[in-house]
Design an enzyme around this catalytic site. Structure first.
Site, short mmCIF file in Angstrom:
data_model
loop_
_atom_site.label_atom_id
_atom_site.label_comp_id
_atom_site.label_asym_id
_atom_site.label_seq_id
_atom_site.Cartn_x
_atom_site.Cartn_y
_atom_site.Cartn_z
CE1 TYR A 63 -4.04 -1.90 0.05
CE2 TYR A 63 -2.88 -3.28 1.63
CZ TYR A 63 -3.94 -3.09 0.77
OH TYR A 63 -4.88 -4.08 0.62
N GLY A 64 1.75 1.41 0.97
CA GLY A 64 2.55 2.63 1.03
C GLY A 64 3.43 2.81 -0.18
CG ASN A 161 -6.20 -7.41 2.12
OD1 ASN A 161 -7.04 -7.52 1.24
ND2 ASN A 161 -5.42 -6.35 2.21
CG MET A 164 -13.14 -6.93 5.77
SD MET A 164 -13.55 -7.64 7.38
CE MET A 164 -14.92 -6.59 7.86
CB VAL A 292 16.47 -4.04 -0.70
CG1 VAL A 292 17.47 -3.11 -0.02
CG2 VAL A 292 15.97 -3.41 -2.00
CD GLU A 401 -11.94 -8.32 10.24
OE1 GLU A 401 -11.74 -9.44 9.75
OE2 GLU A 401 -11.14 -7.37 10.17
CG HIS A 486 -4.66 -6.57 10.84
ND1 HIS A 486 -5.85 -6.43 11.52
CD2 HIS A 486 -4.98 -7.10 9.64
CE1 HIS A 486 -6.84 -6.86 10.77
NE2 HIS A 486 -6.33 -7.28 9.62
N GLY A 514 3.24 0.59 6.78
CA GLY A 514 2.62 0.34 8.08
C GLY A 514 3.58 0.36 9.24
CG ASN A 524 -9.97 -4.93 8.85
OD1 ASN A 524 -10.91 -4.64 9.57
ND2 ASN A 524 -9.71 -6.15 8.45
#
Length: 546
Positions: A63-64, A161, A164, A292, A401, A486, A514, A524
């Site tokens: 994501y990042g 995932n 959610m 890396v 959940e 998570h 994260g 989430n």
């Protein structure tokens, strides 16, 4: 074995039947509710060349990293992304890119010779099995006190995932990221992240009659009868596609048990969203099966980055040295933290501060199941995409959940992944003797999570006259207290970095994943990771690159 994807009949000497044959693995698909599942990845261009010089190098394609790559490219910067996992774009012997939850094979696990399902037992029988060692999609990474499940491949955690896509309650945000302006996040960056990720909500009217969500409706009934708030939860699945699956007019995916090891249709992973846009700029190149191993200041400015190219059995086939003007650490909470503590301890980046490696948490994850009465069947057809939850955060410190258990048979079971306010935090440290990073988490630290989750399920069991399942995790355990989907923290914002992810001690080094979030997001976390990355990269581009 080559560093390409396996031929259609699997590795040499392994029959199709050996890979795809029926299995009793009713894997913790269930777990899927937590963080984990996906889509196909884009084709790889030529990988990064030894000796290359690049303006921006992004370590990781989750994501990042995907946010950083897209926004840098839109600002005119050429970007190289380095991804340890594969580019998932070639079908296996079954004609599909990803296998079902109940049929794990060589594609399922990262460099393991035996599966390690989040749900390890069913009806009292163990369900894990031997598989060939391969750079599969799900990494069950073992530390002393916990197993951390992570996605491996172009798209990172978005591949594995349950999708959610939850924005934290505004009232809880200050406890998540105390140094960040909540007004900006909720007015600008959360909306931007939700739009970029393609977040949507199940159609409430369709939900009421869909066979595949009977399990969720039973969860609602039990929650509400015990006085708990029940809520729909947004997701990144294409809900129109799922309706077509249910109607029999589209190839089944969520309704065919696909999630934990990837999703062949319907789910919008980063491959379909941020990464697709990034590659469309023509300024982003992704090198898959590259890892890396070192980052250090280069004599002529920028940073020397050492990269191992690996094959599908994890062997190093080439080592490359490139120079990057700027490096963005986006290998996920665990990957970024492990790399940074190594670089500090081994002298590659000795000026990193002492906050590196600290503040790691598991978002309070704990799992359990309940055995319902015969008059409360949960359905033999269950969508692998969870769409609802039970909220007792304010009173009991837990959000649960309502998760699927897509076994293909009626189980009369309700299954849950809880997120709790667990206060415990661990630290990564470098172990010179083993050449690896250790994590100080202790399994006993899950007890607060169990106690908080029990505020929901003890009450429901009392009200309904039901009991906990003890056949899902081995050893007659009620709680799976040895895992997380998570992982968060390890390079905490405004501690290991400044308030925008710039690592202290070095100009041009950034954390943008994260690892910045100190251990708990209250929900989430991937929408928060995405929104924070949007915030940080906007500032970095405006102030550092102009």
């Amino acid at each position: 074995m080559s560093d390409k994807t396996l031929p259609r009949n699997g590795p040499r000497g392994i029959s199709r039947r050996g890979f795809i044959g029926r299995t009793s693995s009713i894997l913790g698909a269930v777990a899927l509710a937590g963080h984990i599942a996906p889509a196909r990845a884009a084709s790889a261009a030529a990988p990064i060349a030894d000796g290359a010089r690049v303006p921006a190098l992004v370590i990781g394609t989750g994501y990042g990293g995907s946010v950083a790559a897209l926004r840098l490219a839109q600002a005119g910067v050429d970007v190289q992304m380095i991804e340890m996992g594969m580019s998932w774009d070639a079908p296996g012997s079954d004609g599909k890119i990803f296998p079902k939850v109940t049929s794990p094979d060589y594609r399922s696990f990262w460099l393991r010779t035996r599966t390690k399902a989040p749900l390890s037992n069913f009806l009292g029988f163990p369900i894990d099995k031997d598989v060939p060692k391969y750079t599969g999609i799900l990494d069950a990474e073992d530390f002393a006190g916990i197993t951390v499940y992570q996605g491996r491949g172009v798209g990172g955690g978005s591949l594995v995932n349950g999708g959610m896509a939850v924005t934290p309650k505004r009232a809880n945000f200050a406890a998540v990221l105390p140094s960040v302006d909540a007004d900006e996040m909720y007015a600008t960056y959360y909306p931007r992240a939700n739009a970029g990720l393609g977040v949507g909500m199940v159609d409430p009217a369709w939900f009421e009659t869909a066979d595949c969500y009977q399990f969720s409706r039973v969860g609602r009934k039990h929650a509400q009868r015990s006085g708990f708030a029940w809520t729909f939860v947004p997701d990144v699945y294409d809900w129109d596609y799922m309706k077509r699956e249910a109607a029999g007019t589209a190839t089944k995916s969520a309704l065919a048990g696909e999630i934990l090891y990837g999703n062949n249709h319907g789910k919008k992973s980063l491959v379909q969203t941020y990464l697709a846009q990034a590659r469309a700029t023509g300024k982003v190149t992704i090198s898959a099966l590259h890892k890396v191993t070192s980052v250090s200041p280069a004599a002529g400015g920028g940073y020397t980055v050492t990269i191992d190219q690996i094959n599908t059995t994890g062997d190093t086939v080439a080592t490359k040295s490139v120079t990057a003007d700027r490096v963005f650490f986006a290998a996920g909470s665990v990957g970024t933290s492990k790399l940074l503590v190594k670089l500090k301890a081994t002298g590659a980046l000795p000026n990193l501060n002492n906050e590196v490696g600290k503040g790691w948490g598991e978002n309070g994850n704990v799992m359990c199941g309940r055995a319902n009465h015969l008059w409360d069947p949960t359905g033999k057809l269950q969508s692998t995409i969870p769409c609802s939850g039970i909220d007792n955060w304010d009173a009991g410190g837990a959000f649960a959940e309502v998760a699927p258990l897509p076994t293909g048979i009626e189980t009369y079971a309700s299954f849950y992944l809880s997120i709790t306010k667990n206060p415990n935090r661990a630290e990564f440290t470098w172990n010179a003797a083993t050449g690896k990073a250790d994590l100080s988490w202790q399994t006993a630290w899950k007890q607060p999570s169990i106690s908080m989750a029990k505020t929901i399920f003890d009450k429901i069991n009392s009200k309904e006259g039901t009991i906990y399942r003890t056949d899902l995790f081995g050893g007659n355990k009620i709680w799976n207290d040895t895992l997380t989907y998570h992982p968060l923290g390890g390079a905490v914002l405004n501690k290991a970095t400044d308030n925008y992810g710039r690592l202290h001690g070095y100009t041009g080094l950034y954390v943008i994943d994260g690892a910045l979030i100190p251990g708990n997001a209250s929900v989430n976390p991937f929408v928060t990771i995405t929104a924070l990355a949007e915030r940080n990269i906007e500032k970095i581009i405006a102030t550092d690159l102009r």
